[in-house]
Design a protein around this motif. Sequence first.
Motif, PDB file in Angstrom:
ATOM      1  N   LEU A 253       0.846  -1.189   0.000  1.00  0.00           N
ATOM      2  CA  LEU A 253       0.000   0.000   0.000  1.00  0.00           C
ATOM      3  C   LEU A 253       0.885   1.244   0.000  1.00  0.00           C
ATOM      4  CD1 LEU A 253      -2.812  -1.064   2.497  1.00  0.00           C
ATOM      5  CD2 LEU A 253      -3.036  -0.697   0.036  1.00  0.00           C
ATOM      6  N   PRO A 254       0.596   2.218  -0.868  1.00  0.00           N
ATOM      7  CA  PRO A 254       1.561   3.299  -1.117  1.00  0.00           C
ATOM      8  C   PRO A 254       1.814   4.233   0.061  1.00  0.00           C
ATOM      9  CG  PRO A 254      -0.536   3.732  -2.220  1.00  0.00           C
ATOM     10  CD  PRO A 254      -0.599   2.328  -1.723  1.00  0.00           C
ATOM     11  N   ASN A 255       0.846   4.330   1.005  1.00  0.00           N
ATOM     12  CA  ASN A 255       0.988   5.267   2.116  1.00  0.00           C
ATOM     13  C   ASN A 255       1.186   4.578   3.468  1.00  0.00           C
ATOM     14  OD1 ASN A 255       0.516   7.908   0.733  1.00  0.00           O
ATOM     15  ND2 ASN A 255      -1.419   6.895   0.203  1.00  0.00           N
ATOM     16  N   LEU A 256       1.367   3.268   3.441  1.00  0.00           N
ATOM     17  CA  LEU A 256       1.430   2.505   4.690  1.00  0.00           C
ATOM     18  C   LEU A 256       2.675   2.851   5.492  1.00  0.00           C
ATOM     19  CD1 LEU A 256      -0.217   0.334   6.201  1.00  0.00           C
ATOM     20  CD2 LEU A 256       1.317  -1.375   5.205  1.00  0.00           C
ATOM     21  N   GLU A 257       2.462   3.226   6.774  1.00  0.00           N
ATOM     22  CA  GLU A 257       3.560   3.550   7.680  1.00  0.00           C
ATOM     23  C   GLU A 257       3.648   2.571   8.849  1.00  0.00           C
ATOM     24  OE1 GLU A 257       3.226   7.554   9.013  1.00  0.00           O
ATOM     25  OE2 GLU A 257       3.030   8.395   6.989  1.00  0.00           O
ATOM     26  N   PHE A 274      10.511  -6.308  -0.888  1.00  0.00           N
ATOM     27  CA  PHE A 274      10.202  -4.911  -0.599  1.00  0.00           C
ATOM     28  C   PHE A 274      10.880  -4.012  -1.635  1.00  0.00           C
ATOM     29  CE2 PHE A 274       9.799  -7.022   3.523  1.00  0.00           C
ATOM     30  CZ  PHE A 274       8.540  -6.581   3.905  1.00  0.00           C
ATOM     31  N   ASN A 275      10.114  -3.045  -2.141  1.00  0.00           N
ATOM     32  CA  ASN A 275      10.661  -2.142  -3.147  1.00  0.00           C
ATOM     33  C   ASN A 275      10.376  -0.705  -2.760  1.00  0.00           C
ATOM     34  OD1 ASN A 275       7.911  -1.745  -3.881  1.00  0.00           O
ATOM     35  ND2 ASN A 275       8.017  -3.586  -5.172  1.00  0.00           N
ATOM     36  N   ARG A 276      10.457   0.205  -3.722  1.00  0.00           N
ATOM     37  CA  ARG A 276      10.311   1.621  -3.428  1.00  0.00           C
ATOM     38  C   ARG A 276       8.917   1.975  -2.907  1.00  0.00           C
ATOM     39  NH1 ARG A 276      13.368   4.571  -8.537  1.00  0.00           N
ATOM     40  NH2 ARG A 276      15.472   3.760  -8.090  1.00  0.00           N
ATOM     41  N   SER A 277       7.932   1.146  -3.224  1.00  0.00           N
ATOM     42  CA  SER A 277       6.575   1.437  -2.754  1.00  0.00           C
ATOM     43  C   SER A 277       6.464   1.336  -1.237  1.00  0.00           C
ATOM     44  CB  SER A 277       5.568   0.493  -3.407  1.00  0.00           C
ATOM     45  OG  SER A 277       5.777  -0.839  -2.978  1.00  0.00           O
ATOM     46  N   ASN A 278       7.449   0.757  -0.606  1.00  0.00           N
ATOM     47  CA  ASN A 278       7.437   0.608   0.848  1.00  0.00           C
ATOM     48  C   ASN A 278       8.290   1.666   1.544  1.00  0.00           C
ATOM     49  OD1 ASN A 278       7.701  -2.535  -0.338  1.00  0.00           O
ATOM     50  ND2 ASN A 278       5.949  -2.114   0.986  1.00  0.00           N
ATOM     51  N   LYS A 279       8.556   2.759   0.863  1.00  0.00           N
ATOM     52  CA  LYS A 279       9.510   3.738   1.386  1.00  0.00           C
ATOM     53  C   LYS A 279       9.030   4.434   2.653  1.00  0.00           C
ATOM     54  CE  LYS A 279       7.706   7.366  -1.692  1.00  0.00           C
ATOM     55  NZ  LYS A 279       8.045   8.309  -2.770  1.00  0.00           N
ATOM     56  N   LEU A 280       7.703   4.406   2.926  1.00  0.00           N
ATOM     57  CA  LEU A 280       7.168   5.108   4.095  1.00  0.00           C
ATOM     58  C   LEU A 280       7.058   4.220   5.326  1.00  0.00           C
ATOM     59  CD1 LEU A 280       4.287   7.173   2.434  1.00  0.00           C
ATOM     60  CD2 LEU A 280       6.619   7.913   2.943  1.00  0.00           C
ATOM     61  N   LEU A 281       7.202   2.892   5.173  1.00  0.00           N
ATOM     62  CA  LEU A 281       6.965   1.967   6.273  1.00  0.00           C
ATOM     63  C   LEU A 281       7.918   2.240   7.435  1.00  0.00           C
ATOM     64  CD1 LEU A 281       5.013  -0.357   6.870  1.00  0.00           C
ATOM     65  CD2 LEU A 281       6.790  -1.938   6.122  1.00  0.00           C
ATOM     66  N   LYS A 282       7.332   2.513   8.622  1.00  0.00           N
ATOM     67  CA  LYS A 282       8.127   2.850   9.806  1.00  0.00           C
ATOM     68  C   LYS A 282       8.053   1.782  10.888  1.00  0.00           C
ATOM     69  CE  LYS A 282       7.547   7.847   9.149  1.00  0.00           C
ATOM     70  NZ  LYS A 282       6.986   9.098   9.719  1.00  0.00           N
ATOM     71  N   LYS A 283       6.921   1.119  11.015  1.00  0.00           N
ATOM     72  CA  LYS A 283       6.749   0.109  12.063  1.00  0.00           C
ATOM     73  C   LYS A 283       6.187  -1.160  11.440  1.00  0.00           C
ATOM     74  CE  LYS A 283       5.735   3.655  15.566  1.00  0.00           C
ATOM     75  NZ  LYS A 283       7.125   3.763  16.007  1.00  0.00           N
ATOM     76  N   LEU A 284       6.885  -2.273  11.659  1.00  0.00           N
ATOM     77  CA  LEU A 284       6.469  -3.571  11.131  1.00  0.00           C
ATOM     78  C   LEU A 284       6.541  -4.592  12.254  1.00  0.00           C
ATOM     79  CD1 LEU A 284       5.670  -5.462   8.848  1.00  0.00           C
ATOM     80  CD2 LEU A 284       8.081  -5.593   8.183  1.00  0.00           C
ATOM     81  N   ASN A 285       5.374  -5.091  12.669  1.00  0.00           N
ATOM     82  CA  ASN A 285       5.309  -5.998  13.816  1.00  0.00           C
ATOM     83  C   ASN A 285       4.429  -7.197  13.474  1.00  0.00           C
ATOM     84  OD1 ASN A 285       5.089  -7.274  16.292  1.00  0.00           O
ATOM     85  ND2 ASN A 285       4.836  -5.393  17.446  1.00  0.00           N
ATOM     86  N   VAL A 286       5.064  -8.368  13.315  1.00  0.00           N
ATOM     87  CA  VAL A 286       4.330  -9.614  13.079  1.00  0.00           C
ATOM     88  C   VAL A 286       4.648 -10.637  14.166  1.00  0.00           C
ATOM     89  CG1 VAL A 286       4.208  -9.235  10.586  1.00  0.00           C
ATOM     90  CG2 VAL A 286       6.140 -10.509  11.550  1.00  0.00           C
ATOM     91  N   ALA A 287       5.072 -10.169  15.337  1.00  0.00           N
ATOM     92  CA  ALA A 287       5.481 -11.060  16.422  1.00  0.00           C
ATOM     93  C   ALA A 287       4.342 -11.965  16.865  1.00  0.00           C
ATOM     94  CB  ALA A 287       5.981 -10.241  17.612  1.00  0.00           C
ATOM     95  N   PHE A 288       4.697 -13.191  17.280  1.00  0.00           N
ATOM     96  CA  PHE A 288       3.739 -14.173  17.788  1.00  0.00           C
ATOM     97  C   PHE A 288       2.623 -14.453  16.773  1.00  0.00           C
ATOM     98  CE2 PHE A 288       5.818 -12.621  21.578  1.00  0.00           C
ATOM     99  CZ  PHE A 288       6.050 -13.781  22.298  1.00  0.00           C
ATOM    100  N   HIS A 303      14.204   1.779   4.368  1.00  0.00           N
ATOM    101  CA  HIS A 303      15.123   2.724   5.001  1.00  0.00           C
ATOM    102  C   HIS A 303      14.466   3.597   6.061  1.00  0.00           C
ATOM    103  CE1 HIS A 303      18.299   1.588   2.281  1.00  0.00           C
ATOM    104  NE2 HIS A 303      17.537   1.834   1.221  1.00  0.00           N
ATOM    105  N   SER A 304      13.135   3.698   6.046  1.00  0.00           N
ATOM    106  CA  SER A 304      12.446   4.515   7.052  1.00  0.00           C
ATOM    107  C   SER A 304      12.064   3.713   8.292  1.00  0.00           C
ATOM    108  CB  SER A 304      11.181   5.136   6.447  1.00  0.00           C
ATOM    109  OG  SER A 304      11.492   5.997   5.385  1.00  0.00           O
ATOM    110  N   LEU A 305      12.299   2.409   8.273  1.00  0.00           N
ATOM    111  CA  LEU A 305      11.837   1.541   9.352  1.00  0.00           C
ATOM    112  C   LEU A 305      12.520   1.905  10.666  1.00  0.00           C
ATOM    113  CD1 LEU A 305       9.793  -0.807   9.173  1.00  0.00           C
ATOM    114  CD2 LEU A 305      11.721  -2.379   9.294  1.00  0.00           C
ATOM    115  N   ASN A 306      11.709   2.146  11.717  1.00  0.00           N
ATOM    116  CA  ASN A 306      12.288   2.386  13.042  1.00  0.00           C
ATOM    117  C   ASN A 306      11.879   1.335  14.063  1.00  0.00           C
ATOM    118  OD1 ASN A 306       9.707   3.321  14.152  1.00  0.00           O
ATOM    119  ND2 ASN A 306      10.092   5.214  13.005  1.00  0.00           N
ATOM    120  N   LEU A 307      10.921   0.447  13.694  1.00  0.00           N
ATOM    121  CA  LEU A 307      10.553  -0.666  14.577  1.00  0.00           C
ATOM    122  C   LEU A 307      10.376  -1.920  13.735  1.00  0.00           C
ATOM    123  CD1 LEU A 307       8.040  -0.787  17.500  1.00  0.00           C
ATOM    124  CD2 LEU A 307       7.845  -2.464  15.667  1.00  0.00           C
ATOM    125  N   LEU A 308      11.058  -2.987  14.152  1.00  0.00           N
ATOM    126  CA  LEU A 308      10.918  -4.294  13.505  1.00  0.00           C
ATOM    127  C   LEU A 308      10.821  -5.358  14.589  1.00  0.00           C
ATOM    128  CD1 LEU A 308      10.887  -6.140  11.025  1.00  0.00           C
ATOM    129  CD2 LEU A 308      13.393  -6.200  11.131  1.00  0.00           C
TER     130      LEU A 308
END
Length: 772
Positions: A253-257, A274-288, A303-308
């Motif tokens: 999704l183009p605006n997903l953060e 992951f490609n350029r369309s994911n440039k805004l993604l900041k938090k990605l959590n799939v734990a458990f 490159h914008s990711l601050n939480l994984l």
Amino acid sequence: MGMESWPSKFIYVRCFLLLLLNVTHCFLLVQTQALGQVDECSALLQFKESFAINKSVSAYPLAYPKVAFWTLEGDQNRSNCCSWDGVECDEDSGHVVGLNLSSSCLYGSINSSNTLFRLVHLQRLDLSDNHFNFSEIPSRFGQDLSSLTYLNLSNSLFYGQIPSEISILSKLSTLDLSHNSWKLHPDIIPLKLTKGYMRSLVRNLTNIKQLHLSEVDIFSTVPDILVNASSLTSLQLRFCGLNGEFPIDIFHLPNLEVLDVYGNSNLTGYFPNFNRSNKLLKKLNVAFTNFSGMLPASIGNLHSLNLLDISYCNFSHYLPSSLGNLTQLNYLDMSGIFYDVPNNNSTGQLVSEYSLSWIASLTNLYSLSLGATKFRGKFPSFVANLTQLSFLNLGVNEITGQIPSWLMNLTQLTTLYLTGNNLSEAIPRSLFQLQNLEILDLSYNNLSGQVEFDQFSQPKKLKELYLSYNKLSLQIITNLSATIPQLEVLKLSSCNLIEFPEFLKYQSELRELQLSDNNIQGRIPKWVWNATRETLLTLGLYSNFLTGFDQNPINLPWQNLYSLDLRTNMLQGSLPIPPQSIRNYMVGSNNYSGEISPSFCNLNHLNILDLSNNSLSGMLPQCLGNSSALGILKLTNNSFHGGIPQMCPDENSLKMVDLSYNQLQGKIPRSMANCTQLEFLNLGNNQISDIFPSWLGALPALQFLSLRSNGFHGMIGKSATNHDFPKLCIIDLSDNGFSGVLPSNYLENWNSMKFVDENSRKVSKAKRKPAL
């Protein structure tokens, strides 16, 4: 002259009439606005009056009752509620368009007659972090507040079915109904969506940017229609019971953060390239979750990711070194991942520095969790680069050697978990120089040497300290007094203590205290409970040489105690009566005598009752098995007599009953047929006189059944169905008066006795650490 002046007079009169009409129009407009404001102000005041103010119901530390300052001043017809705290009005129309009452200490119910729904011009509404007393969300939110673009009802104890009318709010850009179950009573139904409603909700909210439904019971798949939500910036669906496969195109999704599906254990999925369309993604959590597959090298493009957070998933094979490109990461959790990195080690063992050296480049990290990752070797040196770390978890691994002295350079560190490793030698003194340290867990290691406990007075902010199960000897100065910080958790099990540490006199904030597996003798001094009477929730003193309490209180002195473990001591006298809050009451293997007080029947939250291996006698209270919360009942090896109480009301949690080695008589109560969760039943070595309880065969979870050494009699009889005792693994009918033979169809159908669980066999052979 007259004729010449007429046009100018005409123009003057015309202008005057126009001005008069405009003034009249403005007057009518102002009057209408004033009437509208009066009605809305009145509605707000009535809304205020429908709630009590309770400062304990809002969790935010700076919460305050905004509505407490709402009041009418002067002429009510001229009152302007637009100046009230939390109220926003439109500058042109004067209507109330925004209402922000988050963390306002509101307590009470919202129903369909609430005056809130008279504010029909509302565009933004925030009622989060209040207590709406388990009321359902009224359908009028959707019917009357059709202009809403922002609706936040999170953390406010709503419950029940989310009304379908919410989907009418087509202008919504933010919908937050999350976290309405975290502090609910177990009997209260949390918020839930009916099957299929998730799809219609997403289909109708075409402008949605933030969709937060964490802890709402959804129990369905994630609708693939979400891939069309091009405006979506934040999707948070933690603990929703989601299942099926997560639509992979949502990642693009183009605006997903923010994407957070933490805690949906039945949700499968995998990461895309992951490609350029994911440039805004900041938090990605799939734990458990049950996400699996390879971690793609392209994850380094975020490159914008601050939480994984990919902890406790099923990702396979090695971690790509491109993770080191995520230099904006603040938070990284990979706990529970088993690394499979090719290397030249002939034994195939993992080398932590080799597999994780890329972490050294993530210098912005403030939180790093690598717990339970089979991390092997010396303490990882790459941690030294992470000078911004506030939280470090390396627990439950195979780290060996000494705790490095350079940890003192991580001056921002507040939390350090090193539990469950093979760390050895002494605790370095430099560790105590971490002035911001709040939580220190060194338990379950091989640390040795003498520790002067006064060193723990140096980190002034220390709140939780775990030193249990090492090879340490604590030296506690008698007059340590108030120099130790006010701790909330203190665990010193197996630390060679011979007495209660005197500094406990001054610990007035303790929630958990564990002093088990020591050599503490004599009575529990009164000063231990004087300081913690209101705060203590968990107390563990098992495996000592305690003989009783000072002054032997009839009622335990801790008012809010949750769990008590006094097993394997030398305690005498009558059973002390716990408070209503108790859930785990464990006093087995002592010398308690007398009868069980009827007061135990009033403990509605009791989950574990262990009175085994004492000298208790008398008849069992008939109400003992009536609690719906009771899960484990252990009364073995006492001198109880009389009949077995009725067990298992309609709704029950009972999983284990051990009444063996008593003098119980009569028959097995037929109410035990309701114990549908029962796994273990031991009635051996009593004086029960009954026929074979074939009706127990209907219990779907029963694995262990012992009736040995009683007065059971008669023929066992042929099984009525092929489904009797479907999970039974062990049965003991010896030393009774049964006649005839055991029908062959029982042996034929007890399939659980025929198979060996290979996984269980492997676990039993594997080296396992003590339970943490």
